[in-house]
Write a protein that holds these residues in place. Structure first.
Motif, short mmCIF file in Angstrom:
data_model
loop_
_atom_site.label_atom_id
_atom_site.label_comp_id
_atom_site.label_asym_id
_atom_site.label_seq_id
_atom_site.Cartn_x
_atom_site.Cartn_y
_atom_site.Cartn_z
N SER A 233 6.34 5.02 0.04
CA SER A 233 7.21 4.90 -1.13
C SER A 233 6.98 3.59 -1.87
CB SER A 233 8.68 4.99 -0.70
OG SER A 233 8.96 6.24 -0.10
N GLU A 234 6.21 2.69 -1.27
CA GLU A 234 5.93 1.42 -1.91
C GLU A 234 5.08 1.61 -3.16
OE1 GLU A 234 4.12 -0.88 1.15
OE2 GLU A 234 5.98 -1.24 2.24
N PRO A 235 5.08 0.62 -4.07
CA PRO A 235 4.31 0.76 -5.33
C PRO A 235 2.83 1.06 -5.13
CG PRO A 235 5.82 -1.10 -5.45
CD PRO A 235 5.90 -0.60 -4.05
N ASP A 238 3.58 5.05 -4.11
CA ASP A 238 4.61 5.68 -4.93
C ASP A 238 4.61 7.20 -4.74
OD1 ASP A 238 6.74 5.60 -6.66
OD2 ASP A 238 5.50 5.87 -8.45
N PHE A 239 4.59 7.63 -3.45
CA PHE A 239 4.58 9.06 -3.13
C PHE A 239 5.97 9.66 -3.33
CE2 PHE A 239 0.81 10.20 -0.20
CZ PHE A 239 -0.07 9.60 -1.10
N SER A 240 5.99 10.94 -3.70
CA SER A 240 7.24 11.70 -3.74
C SER A 240 7.56 12.18 -2.33
CB SER A 240 7.10 12.90 -4.66
OG SER A 240 6.16 13.83 -4.14
#
Length: 385
Positions: A233-235, A238-240
């Motif tokens: 989820s980190e930049p 940026d996974f969904s």
């Protein structure tokens, strides 16, 4: 034992263990549904999973003692029967705490179908065949874990989550009948006059190294997979949520690595197998430091390959070196295994919150020392034999 009989045994073990593990994780994907249906908090509905784990933890050592004293068929029959009663309680529960009670009952009798079965196989099979069968045993835990989540989250939601318990119960019933008809006939002699108590086993350096290996290996595995969603989820990624879920499908690697690890163990020995799996895990952890999708995919595949090689190798080594006390030894291994996972997740959580993903990987690399120690210990014991 003929090749056909060997295949039937492997299939029976695979079916029984996977059916058992299917019940463990069955409510995990529907926790939000349970929260809404029973008007409960997220913590309360999570008890439908933790109650099973608590039951396993409480009953594992007592069942380890029973496995050394009683024949396997009554144990399996009792364990399956009580797990099916637990399923019925879950199916007809009209409040959350009845559901949690049914889940706790299921957890109490999981060791009857896992710890006791592993101990019986160790007493009944020669080392070469034991490695192969235990490889299928490990693969079955993977299939069962995935199967329970699929039943609860993918297959039955169009109907109702209770139907998942019906399907899992039917699977367990069929697997129980299959195993009772297939397991080799053997009368287990009481071993009360041999020094095979829990403390005696813990004083055995080679065994203690293998117990710690299970704890360290599962500590690494559970930490990586537990904090992977935060990493993705980190930049940098940026996974969904859907993309993160797809990454977990590499878990199926464990289905193939169990039997493969058994064959490798027969060829090069348990110690070398453990060291090989440790090397694969080290490479995997280094891959997971690279901020690229391809590196994450390769790293996760290698994590699964390395971990399940180590897990299967450790289980095979423990059961292969004992002439008595297999039930207690398997119970201790499972206890170390789950405690190691809990400690790993807890420490990794603190590490991630303070220093991020790098700290989690460094912690995992340090835990590899327990695996190296077990591999070296096994190789040394083989040379001294």
């Amino acid at each position: 034992m003929t090749d056909a009989a060997q295949l039937r045994l492997q299939l029976a073990v695979f079916a029984l263990v996977s059916a058992c593990f299917t019940n463990i994780y069955i409510t995990q994907p529907v926790l939000p549904v349970l929260q809404q249906e029973f008007q409960a908090s997220s913590v309360e509905v999570s008890f439908t999973i933790s109650a099973v784990v608590l039951g396993i933890a409480l009953a594992n050592l007592p069942f380890g003692v029973l496995a050394d004293r009683l024949p396997i068929r009554p144990i399996i029959l009792t364990g399956s029967g009580c797990m099916l009663i637990g399923s019925l309680i879950c199916i007809f529960s009209d409040d959350l705490w009845s559901l949690i009670g049914g889940r706790f009952l299921q957890g109490l009798f999981v060791p009857a179908l896992t710890t006791c079965l592993a101990a019986f196989l160790a007493k009944s099979l020669p080392p070469a065949r034991l490695n192969m069968v235990m490889g299928y045993y490990v693969s079955a835990t993977v299939v069962g874990g995935l199967g329970g989540r699929l039943l609860g989250g993918w297959i039955h939601p169009p109907l109702h989550w209770r139907y998942a318990f019906v399907s899992a119960g039917v699977f367990l019933l069929i697997a129980t009948v299959m195993s009772l008809r297939t397991l080799p006939q053997r009368t287990i002699q009481p071993t009360t006059h041999t020094k095979t108590g829990f403390l005696e086993l813990l004083r055995h350096r080679d065994l203690l190294a293998l117990f710690l290996c299970g704890a360290g290996g599962f500590g690494i595995f559970s930490s990586i997979f537990n904090y992977l969603p935060f990493r993705l989820s980190e930049p940098a990624f940026d996974f969904s949520t859907e993309q993160i879920t797809l990454m977990y499908l590499v878990y199926v690697m464990g289905i193939f690595m169990g039997p493969i690890a058994g064959r490798i163990g027969n060829r090069i020995g348990s110690g070398s197998t453990l060291l090989m799996g440790t090397g694969v895990l080290a490479l995997a952890l280094l891959c997971l430091l690279i901020p690229a999708v391809w590196a994450v995919v390769v790293g996760l595949v290698l994590v699964c390959a390395g971990f399940f090689t180590v897990h299967a190798g450790a289980v095979g080594a423990i059961n292969g070196k004992l002439s008595s006390g297999q039930g207690r030894a398997n119970a201790l291994y499972v206890l170390f295994y789950y405690v190691g996972g809990w400690i790993g997740i807890t420490i990794a959580g603190v590490a991630y919150s303070r220093q991020g993903w790098l700290a989690v990987v460094i912690m995992s690399l340090l835990l590899l020392l327990t695996l190296v120690n077990a591999g070296v210990s096994e190789r040394r014991s083989l040379k001294n034999a």
